[in-house]
Write a protein that holds these residues in place. Structure first.
Motif, PDB file in Angstrom:
ATOM      1  N   ASP A 242     -11.327   6.812  -4.933  1.00 25.88           N
ATOM      2  CA  ASP A 242     -12.413   7.125  -3.988  1.00 25.88           C
ATOM      3  C   ASP A 242     -11.887   7.212  -2.564  1.00 25.88           C
ATOM      4  OD1 ASP A 242     -14.231   7.194  -6.041  1.00 25.88           O
ATOM      5  OD2 ASP A 242     -14.998   5.167  -5.707  1.00 25.88           O
ATOM      6  N   PHE A 243     -10.991   6.314  -2.198  1.00 25.39           N
ATOM      7  CA  PHE A 243     -10.452   6.331  -0.837  1.00 25.39           C
ATOM      8  C   PHE A 243      -9.551   7.541  -0.621  1.00 25.39           C
ATOM      9  CE2 PHE A 243      -8.077   5.165   2.892  1.00 25.39           C
ATOM     10  CZ  PHE A 243      -8.965   4.398   3.634  1.00 25.39           C
ATOM     11  N   GLU A 244      -8.840   7.951  -1.631  1.00 25.99           N
ATOM     12  CA  GLU A 244      -7.978   9.135  -1.512  1.00 25.99           C
ATOM     13  C   GLU A 244      -8.800  10.389  -1.262  1.00 25.99           C
ATOM     14  OE1 GLU A 244      -5.780   8.730  -5.127  1.00 25.99           O
ATOM     15  OE2 GLU A 244      -4.091   7.708  -4.135  1.00 25.99           O
ATOM     16  N   GLN A 245     -10.021  10.436  -1.791  1.00 25.15           N
ATOM     17  CA  GLN A 245     -10.919  11.560  -1.483  1.00 25.15           C
ATOM     18  C   GLN A 245     -11.297  11.538  -0.007  1.00 25.15           C
ATOM     19  OE1 GLN A 245     -14.324  11.674  -4.083  1.00 25.15           O
ATOM     20  NE2 GLN A 245     -13.094  11.912  -5.934  1.00 25.15           N
ATOM     21  N   LEU A 246     -11.491  10.337   0.544  1.00 26.73           N
ATOM     22  CA  LEU A 246     -11.786  10.190   1.969  1.00 26.73           C
ATOM     23  C   LEU A 246     -10.605  10.643   2.814  1.00 26.73           C
ATOM     24  CD1 LEU A 246     -13.683   9.135   4.207  1.00 26.73           C
ATOM     25  CD2 LEU A 246     -12.751   6.846   3.799  1.00 26.73           C
ATOM     26  N   MET A 247      -9.412  10.382   2.354  1.00 25.76           N
ATOM     27  CA  MET A 247      -8.200  10.772   3.088  1.00 25.76           C
ATOM     28  C   MET A 247      -8.111  12.277   3.270  1.00 25.76           C
ATOM     29  SD  MET A 247      -5.589   8.099   1.240  1.00 25.76           S
ATOM     30  CE  MET A 247      -4.136   9.086   1.580  1.00 25.76           C
ATOM     31  N   ASP A 248      -8.693  13.037   2.347  1.00 25.85           N
ATOM     32  CA  ASP A 248      -8.648  14.495   2.443  1.00 25.85           C
ATOM     33  C   ASP A 248      -9.425  15.025   3.646  1.00 25.85           C
ATOM     34  OD1 ASP A 248      -7.112  14.651   0.156  1.00 25.85           O
ATOM     35  OD2 ASP A 248      -8.826  14.930  -1.183  1.00 25.85           O
ATOM     36  N   LYS A 249     -10.337  14.203   4.190  1.00 31.04           N
ATOM     37  CA  LYS A 249     -11.170  14.638   5.309  1.00 31.04           C
ATOM     38  C   LYS A 249     -10.528  14.379   6.669  1.00 31.04           C
ATOM     39  CE  LYS A 249     -15.393  13.495   2.729  1.00 31.04           C
ATOM     40  NZ  LYS A 249     -16.657  12.695   2.754  1.00 31.04           N
ATOM     41  N   ARG A 250      -9.443  13.645   6.709  1.00 29.25           N
ATOM     42  CA  ARG A 250      -8.868  13.224   7.990  1.00 29.25           C
ATOM     43  C   ARG A 250      -8.218  14.382   8.732  1.00 29.25           C
ATOM     44  NH1 ARG A 250      -3.358  10.018   6.026  1.00 29.25           N
ATOM     45  NH2 ARG A 250      -2.918  11.429   4.292  1.00 29.25           N
TER      46      ARG A 250
END
Length: 415
Positions: free
Chosen positions: A160-168
């Motif tokens: 889930d956090f890796e999906q968030l990393m894609d937005k950075r």
């Protein structure tokens, strides 16, 4: 000894204060009287364990509510490094405190409760760390003891956090995942036998082995002059040195430099630290520099290398974190403190407000309230010498001061 400053972030009850207290306890950094006070208060509260959050929650309101409100700075050392941990609050209404704590940090810890996983506040915490260009971020998945040290749950949260990393926006950032239990001590200072599926380092081992080149945003050298040294003694009657701190890179004897704003050229003659001479001034070192030529320099001026000039302008746009109860509005005037320089500035335009949970921007705004983050344009009464924040964290940042109250009301990052 090398000093590493770490910012912590996490939602309410994710266990930031407990984690820090555990680090202090396991590194034997708690004084005897502090430890006795923790033991006494833990028993008084009916706990059959030590409440390590008591080591950091210093305000009465924090102890009563069991939450962090203000930014607390905790100091401890190992044989290899000295550490400063900025324990920042996780609440939405204290976003400004988190920005303050993270703005001068080289690394960060984002805590996630293993039961809750990635939540809206996690987005906000990661956004701020990314905005502030913190290069090394540890995602500590805490309270693993409450999910039976489940590898499957750990991998779910990591995905889930890796999906968030894609937005950075800022991609030059190392993210490390560590399963921990701050309460039980698993993988904080000592490796845990209860997570045999985890083959990485403990939290402290990770920071112990960090290389300076991996955490500092090395840029171009900037030397803002803080003080002109003219000794009133016969032995040094012709000495004229410029004291300050080197930011972003190194300066060496023989380097050709430009003085700003005059743009007069010279070469570095000597570099002093107290009464000793050095060939090179390393980044972040406080030194006194003498030049081969007699040129006019005063407090607030800057020395930079030839062919490596910053932008010299009376206008710029910046991401602003607003920290005051009085709104920022278009047309308002503030004092910008940029390094040692102070200039009067007017708010020219609020372009858009940024939602730090990655939900987008709001373009229908012309004012900012406390904890808002927005893109703002400024008109200055005289030029400053700046870099973009993404290129130079020190020379690309500033604070805003209300000229009437003399209070710090905002922090800015030049874009």
């Amino acid at each position: 000894m090398e000093v590493l400053k770490i910012a912590t972030a996490g939602s309410v009850d994710d266990g930031k204060s407990t984690l820090i207290g555990r680090i202090l306890y396991d590194t034997k950094s708690l004084t005897t009287d502090k430890l006795e006070a923790i033991e006494k208060t833990s028993k008084k509260n009916g706990y059959d364990y030590l409440d390590f959050s008591l080591a950091t929650d210093g305000l009465v309101a924090e102890r009563e509510q069991g939450i962090t409100i203000d930014v607390a700075h905790i100091y401890f050392s190992t044989a290899n490094k000295s550490y400063i941990i900025a324990d920042t609050p996780g609440h939405v209404e204290y976003t400004r405190n988190m920005v303050t704590g993270a703005s001068t940090s080289q690394a960060a810890i984002i805590l996630i409760d293993a039961r809750k996983g990635v939540i809206e506040q996690t987005n906000r915490h990661f956004f701020i760390n990314n905005l502030l260009r913190i290069k090394d971020v540890v995602v500590a998945i805490n309270k693993m003891d409450l999910v039976d040290y489940s590898e499957e749950r750990y991998n779910e949260i990591k995905a889930d956090f890796e999906q968030l990393m894609d937005k950075r926006e800022y991609r030059d950032q190392k993210i490390t995942f560590i399963p921990v239990s701050a309460l039980k001590g698993d993988n904080v200072v000592n490796i845990s036998e209860r997570t045999p599926w985890y083959s990485g380092t403990t939290l402290l081992e990770h920071f112990e082995t960090l290389d300076r080149k991996d955490i500092f945003n090395v840029g171009t050298p900037r030397f803002p002059v803080q003080y002109v040294i003219r000794p009133k003694t016969d032995a040094h009657h012709d000495f004229r040195g410029f004291a300050g701190k080197v930011y972003g890179g190194e300066l060496s004897v023989g380097d050709e430099v430009v003085a700003l704003p005059s743009q007069t050229r010279s070469k570095i003659k000597d570099i002093y630290f107290h009464d000793k001479k050095y060939q090179t001034a390393a980044r972040r070192s406080s030194v006194t520099i003498t030049l081969e030529d007699e040129i006019n320099l005063s407090r607030g001026d800057m020395l930079v290398k030839v062919n490596d000039l910053p932008t010299i302008e009376k206008r710029f746009t910046a991401t602003v974190s607003w920290m005051d109860s009085q709104q920022l509005t278009v047309g308002n005037k503030y004092i910008i403190q940029h390094g040692v320089n102070k200039v009067l500035a007017k708010i020219d335009k609020v372009h858009h407000k940024i939602e730090p949970d990655y939900s987008g921007v709001d373009t229908e705004v012309d004012s900012l309230g406390m904890n808002d983050i927005a893109e703002v344009s400024f008109q200055l009464n005289k030029p400053i010498y700046y870099d973009k924040f993404k290129d130079h964290r020190t020379n690309g940042s500033f604070i805003l001061i209300d000229p009437n109250s003399n209070s710090t009301v905002g922090a800015g990052f030049i874009s």
